[in-house]
Motif scaffolding. Structure first.
Motif, PDB file in Angstrom:
ATOM      1  N   GLU A 211     -15.560  -7.767 -28.113  1.00  0.00           N
ATOM      2  CA  GLU A 211     -15.670  -8.377 -29.448  1.00  0.00           C
ATOM      3  C   GLU A 211     -14.375  -8.187 -30.265  1.00  0.00           C
ATOM      4  N   GLY A 212     -13.658  -7.109 -30.009  1.00  0.00           N
ATOM      5  CA  GLY A 212     -12.396  -6.854 -30.717  1.00  0.00           C
ATOM      6  C   GLY A 212     -11.383  -7.973 -30.500  1.00  0.00           C
ATOM      7  N   TYR A 213     -11.372  -8.533 -29.276  1.00  0.00           N
ATOM      8  CA  TYR A 213     -10.451  -9.651 -28.992  1.00  0.00           C
ATOM      9  C   TYR A 213     -10.838 -10.871 -29.828  1.00  0.00           C
ATOM     10  N   ARG A 214     -12.168 -11.107 -29.953  1.00  0.00           N
ATOM     11  CA  ARG A 214     -12.628 -12.261 -30.748  1.00  0.00           C
ATOM     12  C   ARG A 214     -12.192 -12.097 -32.206  1.00  0.00           C
ATOM     13  N   GLN A 215     -12.378 -10.867 -32.735  1.00  0.00           N
ATOM     14  CA  GLN A 215     -11.987 -10.638 -34.136  1.00  0.00           C
ATOM     15  C   GLN A 215     -10.491 -10.813 -34.325  1.00  0.00           C
ATOM     16  N   ALA A 216      -9.708 -10.344 -33.355  1.00  0.00           N
ATOM     17  CA  ALA A 216      -8.244 -10.459 -33.450  1.00  0.00           C
ATOM     18  C   ALA A 216      -7.821 -11.930 -33.420  1.00  0.00           C
ATOM     19  N   ILE A 217      -8.418 -12.705 -32.518  1.00  0.00           N
ATOM     20  CA  ILE A 217      -8.068 -14.129 -32.377  1.00  0.00           C
ATOM     21  C   ILE A 217      -8.428 -14.892 -33.660  1.00  0.00           C
ATOM     22  N   LEU A 218      -9.632 -14.635 -34.183  1.00  0.00           N
ATOM     23  CA  LEU A 218     -10.073 -15.361 -35.382  1.00  0.00           C
ATOM     24  C   LEU A 218      -9.283 -14.929 -36.617  1.00  0.00           C
ATOM     25  N   PHE A 219      -8.915 -13.638 -36.656  1.00  0.00           N
ATOM     26  CA  PHE A 219      -8.076 -13.162 -37.770  1.00  0.00           C
ATOM     27  C   PHE A 219      -6.723 -13.892 -37.744  1.00  0.00           C
ATOM     28  N   LEU A 220      -6.111 -13.982 -36.550  1.00  0.00           N
ATOM     29  CA  LEU A 220      -4.803 -14.645 -36.451  1.00  0.00           C
ATOM     30  C   LEU A 220      -4.912 -16.126 -36.807  1.00  0.00           C
TER      31      LEU A 220
END
Ligand code: CA2
Length: 149
Positions: free
Chosen positions: A129-138
């Motif tokens: 889930e951390g990757y999803r949050q990072a991608i959506l944040f960027l």
């Protein structure tokens, strides 16, 4: 919008050992998760994994003029690599650091993150889930940047 998703040493071994820390899913499952996230968010992406510090530096350098942002889990090099920190500074792209585990609650040697010093955000302890949050944040960061320029 294009993102480079960069993974460091041993992440290709996910799922084989230490499931309590890194989960039971393997690296192929992580790549599918990232692919699904980027497709849903309509983001172009390239995923990389290397066990070699210099190769990771080459990949970061190749993001220059070829990507708008970087999501990076430098794995063990997080805690040792000034070369990766310098490469991130050199390309000067917005970068988000991701860790599957919560490195702040682990051994002393994991408490320093060199790569994190060049990142606009760190996401830790959330597994895939951390990757999803990072991608959506960027995605939202880059969209805001576009409006302002
Ligand atoms: O929590 C993370 O994502 C880490 O970046 C993972 C690294 C670790 O060195 C960092 O401190 C935190 C380790 C990558 C994968 O290591 C494995 C170990 C055993 C079995 C499979 C993978």
């Amino acid at each position: 919008m294009k993102l480079f998703i960069i993974n460091g040493p041993n992440l290709n071994m996910l799922g084989l050992r230490e499931p309590d820390i890194y989960g039971r899913q393997d690296y192929a499952a992580l790549c599918s998760f990232i692919e699904r996230t980027c497709k849903e968010a309509e983001i172009e992406f390239q995923i990389f994994q290397s066990n070699h510090e210099g190769e990771l530096v080459d990949i970061i350098q190749s993001a220059y003029k070829n990507a708008d942002g970087i999501v990076i889990n430098p794995a063990a090099y997080t805690h040792t690599s000034v070369a990766i920190l310098d490469a991130l500074k050199a390309v000067n792209l917005p970068a988000v650091e991701v860790h599957l585990s919560d490195i702040s609650k682990r051994e002393d040697f994991r408490q320093i993150s060199y790569a994190g010093m060049a990142c606009i955000k760190t996401v830790k302890g959330l597994g895939f889930e951390g990757y999803r949050q990072a991608i959506l944040f960027l995605k939202s960061y880059l969209n805001k940047e576009k409006v302002q320029s």
